[in-house]
Design a protein around this motif. Structure first.
Motif, PDB file in Angstrom:
ATOM      1  N   GLU A  65       0.826  -1.206   0.000  1.00 52.68           N
ATOM      2  CA  GLU A  65       0.000   0.000   0.000  1.00 52.68           C
ATOM      3  C   GLU A  65       0.866   1.264   0.000  1.00 52.68           C
ATOM      4  O   GLU A  65       1.889   1.334   0.695  1.00 52.68           O
ATOM      5  N   ILE A  66       0.423   2.230  -0.800  1.00 60.13           N
ATOM      6  CA  ILE A  66       1.013   3.570  -0.828  1.00 60.13           C
ATOM      7  C   ILE A  66      -0.041   4.516  -0.274  1.00 60.13           C
ATOM      8  O   ILE A  66      -1.160   4.569  -0.782  1.00 60.13           O
ATOM      9  N   VAL A  67       0.293   5.249   0.767  1.00 59.36           N
ATOM     10  CA  VAL A  67      -0.692   6.080   1.460  1.00 59.36           C
ATOM     11  C   VAL A  67      -0.386   7.556   1.228  1.00 59.36           C
ATOM     12  O   VAL A  67       0.726   8.021   1.500  1.00 59.36           O
ATOM     13  N   ILE A  68      -1.393   8.292   0.718  1.00 61.67           N
ATOM     14  CA  ILE A  68      -1.273   9.735   0.525  1.00 61.67           C
ATOM     15  C   ILE A  68      -2.553  10.393   1.039  1.00 61.67           C
ATOM     16  O   ILE A  68      -3.349   9.736   1.708  1.00 61.67           O
ATOM     17  N   THR A  69      -2.756  11.687   0.753  1.00 63.62           N
ATOM     18  CA  THR A  69      -3.960  12.381   1.205  1.00 63.62           C
ATOM     19  C   THR A  69      -4.669  13.035   0.025  1.00 63.62           C
ATOM     20  O   THR A  69      -4.107  13.163  -1.060  1.00 63.62           O
ATOM     21  N   TYR A  70      -5.891  13.481   0.251  1.00 63.39           N
ATOM     22  CA  TYR A  70      -6.662  14.152  -0.782  1.00 63.39           C
ATOM     23  C   TYR A  70      -6.106  15.531  -1.111  1.00 63.39           C
ATOM     24  O   TYR A  70      -6.449  16.091  -2.155  1.00 63.39           O
ATOM     25  N   MET A  71      -5.276  16.085  -0.248  1.00 65.61           N
ATOM     26  CA  MET A  71      -4.796  17.449  -0.463  1.00 65.61           C
ATOM     27  C   MET A  71      -3.513  17.514  -1.277  1.00 65.61           C
ATOM     28  O   MET A  71      -2.957  18.587  -1.473  1.00 65.61           O
ATOM     29  N   GLU A  72      -3.041  16.386  -1.785  1.00 66.26           N
ATOM     30  CA  GLU A  72      -1.739  16.387  -2.452  1.00 66.26           C
ATOM     31  C   GLU A  72      -1.762  17.090  -3.808  1.00 66.26           C
ATOM     32  O   GLU A  72      -2.749  17.058  -4.543  1.00 66.26           O
ATOM     33  N   HIS A  73      -0.658  17.718  -4.123  1.00 65.26           N
ATOM     34  CA  HIS A  73      -0.380  18.248  -5.457  1.00 65.26           C
ATOM     35  C   HIS A  73      -0.273  17.069  -6.420  1.00 65.26           C
ATOM     36  O   HIS A  73       0.094  15.957  -6.025  1.00 65.26           O
ATOM     37  N   HIS A  74      -0.597  17.288  -7.682  1.00 62.49           N
ATOM     38  CA  HIS A  74      -0.518  16.207  -8.664  1.00 62.49           C
ATOM     39  C   HIS A  74       0.851  15.538  -8.681  1.00 62.49           C
ATOM     40  O   HIS A  74       0.962  14.343  -8.983  1.00 62.49           O
ATOM     41  N   VAL A 116       2.900  21.254   3.681  1.00 60.96           N
ATOM     42  CA  VAL A 116       1.956  22.376   3.656  1.00 60.96           C
ATOM     43  C   VAL A 116       1.131  22.272   2.375  1.00 60.96           C
ATOM     44  O   VAL A 116       1.694  22.169   1.285  1.00 60.96           O
ATOM     45  N   SER A 117      -0.180  22.337   2.498  1.00 57.41           N
ATOM     46  CA  SER A 117      -1.054  22.259   1.331  1.00 57.41           C
ATOM     47  C   SER A 117      -0.994  23.551   0.526  1.00 57.41           C
ATOM     48  O   SER A 117      -1.124  24.644   1.088  1.00 57.41           O
ATOM     49  N   ASN A 118      -0.861  23.420  -0.793  1.00 59.22           N
ATOM     50  CA  ASN A 118      -0.797  24.598  -1.655  1.00 59.22           C
ATOM     51  C   ASN A 118      -2.183  25.192  -1.914  1.00 59.22           C
ATOM     52  O   ASN A 118      -2.300  26.241  -2.530  1.00 59.22           O
ATOM     53  N   VAL A 119      -3.227  24.535  -1.436  1.00 58.72           N
ATOM     54  CA  VAL A 119      -4.594  25.028  -1.593  1.00 58.72           C
ATOM     55  C   VAL A 119      -5.193  25.436  -0.254  1.00 58.72           C
ATOM     56  O   VAL A 119      -5.715  26.546  -0.098  1.00 58.72           O
ATOM     57  N   LEU A 120      -5.120  24.543   0.716  1.00 57.76           N
ATOM     58  CA  LEU A 120      -5.758  24.772   2.009  1.00 57.76           C
ATOM     59  C   LEU A 120      -4.892  25.560   2.978  1.00 57.76           C
ATOM     60  O   LEU A 120      -5.394  26.116   3.949  1.00 57.76           O
ATOM     61  N   GLY A 121      -3.585  25.579   2.727  1.00 57.39           N
ATOM     62  CA  GLY A 121      -2.677  26.203   3.677  1.00 57.39           C
ATOM     63  C   GLY A 121      -2.464  25.381   4.926  1.00 57.39           C
ATOM     64  O   GLY A 121      -1.795  25.824   5.872  1.00 57.39           O
ATOM     65  N   ALA A 122      -3.026  24.182   4.972  1.00 59.59           N
ATOM     66  CA  ALA A 122      -2.902  23.316   6.145  1.00 59.59           C
ATOM     67  C   ALA A 122      -1.445  22.928   6.368  1.00 59.59           C
ATOM     68  O   ALA A 122      -0.737  22.575   5.422  1.00 59.59           O
ATOM     69  N   ILE A 123      -1.002  23.005   7.607  1.00 60.92           N
ATOM     70  CA  ILE A 123       0.357  22.597   7.988  1.00 60.92           C
ATOM     71  C   ILE A 123       0.236  21.237   8.663  1.00 60.92           C
ATOM     72  O   ILE A 123      -0.352  21.113   9.736  1.00 60.92           O
ATOM     73  N   ASN A 124       0.775  20.225   8.022  1.00 63.01           N
ATOM     74  CA  ASN A 124       0.543  18.855   8.479  1.00 63.01           C
ATOM     75  C   ASN A 124       1.572  18.387   9.511  1.00 63.01           C
ATOM     76  O   ASN A 124       2.733  18.794   9.459  1.00 63.01           O
ATOM     77  N   PRO A 125       1.159  17.511  10.444  1.00 68.27           N
ATOM     78  CA  PRO A 125       2.045  17.009  11.511  1.00 68.27           C
ATOM     79  C   PRO A 125       2.979  15.920  10.984  1.00 68.27           C
ATOM     80  O   PRO A 125       2.819  14.733  11.285  1.00 68.27           O
ATOM     81  N   ILE A 126       3.962  16.326  10.209  1.00 64.80           N
ATOM     82  CA  ILE A 126       4.828  15.382   9.508  1.00 64.80           C
ATOM     83  C   ILE A 126       5.590  14.470  10.476  1.00 64.80           C
ATOM     84  O   ILE A 126       5.711  13.259  10.244  1.00 64.80           O
ATOM     85  N   LYS A 127       6.103  15.025  11.537  1.00 61.06           N
ATOM     86  CA  LYS A 127       6.886  14.216  12.479  1.00 61.06           C
ATOM     87  C   LYS A 127       6.051  13.077  13.050  1.00 61.06           C
ATOM     88  O   LYS A 127       6.511  11.928  13.151  1.00 61.06           O
ATOM     89  N   ILE A 147     -14.138  30.811   2.196  1.00 65.39           N
ATOM     90  CA  ILE A 147     -12.711  30.519   2.391  1.00 65.39           C
ATOM     91  C   ILE A 147     -12.561  29.030   2.693  1.00 65.39           C
ATOM     92  O   ILE A 147     -13.319  28.465   3.483  1.00 65.39           O
ATOM     93  N   TYR A 148     -11.564  28.398   2.076  1.00 65.76           N
ATOM     94  CA  TYR A 148     -11.332  26.963   2.259  1.00 65.76           C
ATOM     95  C   TYR A 148     -10.083  26.730   3.118  1.00 65.76           C
ATOM     96  O   TYR A 148      -9.091  27.439   2.980  1.00 65.76           O
ATOM     97  N   GLY A 149     -10.160  25.707   3.975  1.00 68.95           N
ATOM     98  CA  GLY A 149      -8.995  25.329   4.770  1.00 68.95           C
ATOM     99  C   GLY A 149      -9.152  25.653   6.236  1.00 68.95           C
ATOM    100  O   GLY A 149     -10.078  26.361   6.646  1.00 68.95           O
ATOM    101  N   PRO A 150      -8.231  25.150   7.051  1.00 69.70           N
ATOM    102  CA  PRO A 150      -8.308  25.337   8.499  1.00 69.70           C
ATOM    103  C   PRO A 150      -7.964  26.755   8.937  1.00 69.70           C
ATOM    104  O   PRO A 150      -7.351  27.519   8.174  1.00 69.70           O
ATOM    105  N   LYS A 151      -8.336  27.077  10.160  1.00 71.80           N
ATOM    106  CA  LYS A 151      -8.037  28.410  10.692  1.00 71.80           C
ATOM    107  C   LYS A 151      -6.535  28.602  10.843  1.00 71.80           C
ATOM    108  O   LYS A 151      -5.994  29.660  10.482  1.00 71.80           O
ATOM    109  N   HIS A 152      -5.844  27.610  11.407  1.00 75.61           N
ATOM    110  CA  HIS A 152      -4.380  27.683  11.548  1.00 75.61           C
ATOM    111  C   HIS A 152      -3.765  27.257  10.224  1.00 75.61           C
ATOM    112  O   HIS A 152      -3.916  26.111   9.798  1.00 75.61           O
TER     113      HIS A 152
END
Length: 406
Positions: free
Chosen positions: A113-122, A171-182, A322-327
């Motif tokens: 399995e390869i796991v990604i998210t819906y917010m990914e760039h192409h 960081v999402s280029n659309v939502l601005g969401a900062i993901n918990p990578i660690k 506006i789309y995306g999280p507050k932070h």
């Protein structure tokens, strides 16, 4: 360094577009270039233009030193352990394709399995789609919360011991969401998977420490962080890169060529076929110097303040979603009721305001948002609150323009 001093370093900002002072709000697509970067590239071509690693003459030595010094600057910038872990590429897309083609091709099999998210760039979707088709691996998506953020409980539920690769944007280029990578990396490793990070929207704006994140691969581009186009970076843990086969062959990556067999140079040159992007690497090194002189913490704080101000001001525009999280990082993606984003961008451009409109190379995310396209204003170290005010004025004007039947 105050904002006016910073802005004075970007010659392109001192101009008029359509009779109005340029307001550039499209840095998530590509940033503008400061004088030190422009001068570094110009100096290479004027004073010591030469190929690297090959000639023993003076110009070749100067070019090689400058090219490899840039690699060391990148190493320090992301706190990699060795320059052997820093590979220059054409950009994030090339780096992601290299990971998929080299590591994925040899380490995936049917049922993995390869796991990604819906917010990914192409660039973080299509390479995995292609390698999944060829290996029989399965692509899985981590679901998003209502505001577009990631909940670690969903990561835990999606990443199982069948996962071999987890690849997520920082960081999402659309939502601005900062993901918990660690935290995502820890979950990936606990299940026996490697962690790949798309850092294209993170590297220009915040400190990245690959050893602290414990990511296995990281990709980012120079042109989004005040550097030139056509240069990017692939970071990989040395132990993984040593086992991987190069995707491109020929040129300086060669160690020895016989009639029927060839051997490769050691890292990182094994992955840098042909004449490398010399001027681009030198320009990227100058961009890193520029950003570090200002300070990544100062840049992040400035953009955070701009994003908060933009959210406050834009929320006052009636009929604007506006789309995306507050932070979020320094961008705001939005739509105006009954006005196509391309029309919004066209009217704003008439007032000298540059924003992005379209699907932002994130069509699966547009589908998740239930829209075909959006408009996006993205901020960088040279933007001001006054420019956001002009954006809001322009959006109100746009809304009135179309509500009157135009």
């Amino acid at each position: 360094m105050n904002i006016q001093d910073i802005r004075s370093m970007f010659p392109i900002l001192d101009q008029e577009v359509n009779g109005n002072t340029l307001v550039y709000l499209d840095s998530a697509a590509t940033s503008q270039k400061p004088v030190p970067v422009i001068e570094a590239i110009d100096r290479y071509y004027r004073e010591y233009n030469s190929n690297v690693h090959r000639g023993v003459h003076t110009l070749g030595t100067k070019a090689t030193d400058a090219y490899e010094n840039a690699r060391e600057k990148v190493r320090k910038f992301i706190n990699a352990s060795s320059i052997q872990e820093i590979i220059f590429t054409r950009g994030t897309t090339t780096a992601m394709n290299t990971i998929a083609e080299s590591y994925g091709r040899d380490n995936l099999k049917e049922g993995d399995e390869i796991v990604i998210t819906y917010m990914e760039h192409h660039a973080n979707i299509i390479p995995w789609q292609q390698i999944a088709k060829r290996t029989g691996a399965k692509l899985k998506y981590i679901p998003l919360q209502e505001d577009g953020s990631i909940d670690l409980k969903d990561v835990e539920a999606t990443v199982t011991n069948q996962a071999k690769i987890v690849s997520v944007t920082m960081v999402s280029n659309v939502l601005g969401a900062i993901n918990p990578i660690k935290e995502i990396a820890e979950i990936a490793h606990r299940n026996g998977a490697i962690m790949v990070v798309d850092g294209a929207q993170a590297a220009p704006h915040m400190k990245i420490d690959v050893r602290d994140l414990d990511c296995d691969f990281l990709a980012f581009s120079g042109h989004k962080m005040c550097g030139p186009t056509g240069i990017g970076v692939l970071y990989g843990k040395k132990a993984l890169l040593e086992k991987m086969e190069p995707v491109e062959t020929g040129g300086e990556m060669i160690d020895f060529v016989d009639l029927y067999e060839s051997t490769w140079k050691e890292l990182p040159w094994k992955f840098e076929a042909g004449t490398p992007i010399i001027a681009g690497a030198i320009g990227l090194g100058a961009a890193i110097d520029f950003l570090e002189d200002i300070g990544l913490d100062q840049i992040l704080e400035h953009e955070h303040n701009l994003a908060n101000y933009a959210m406050e001001r834009l929320s006052q525009v009636e009929g604007l979603t506006i789309y995306g999280p507050k932070h979020r990082a320094g961008l705001v993606t939005f739509n105006i009721d009954d006005v196509h984003p391309h029309d919004v961008a066209t009217v704003l451009d008439a007032d000298g305001i540059a924003v992005r409109a379209g699907h932002h190379c994130a069509q699966p995310l547009m589908k998740w948002l239930k829209v075909s396209a959006t408009a996006r204003a993205s901020f960088y170290l040279y933007n001001t609150e006054q420019e956001i005010d002009k954006l809001v004025e322009g959006l109100i004007k746009t809304k009135e323009y179309f509500s009157n039947g135009f």
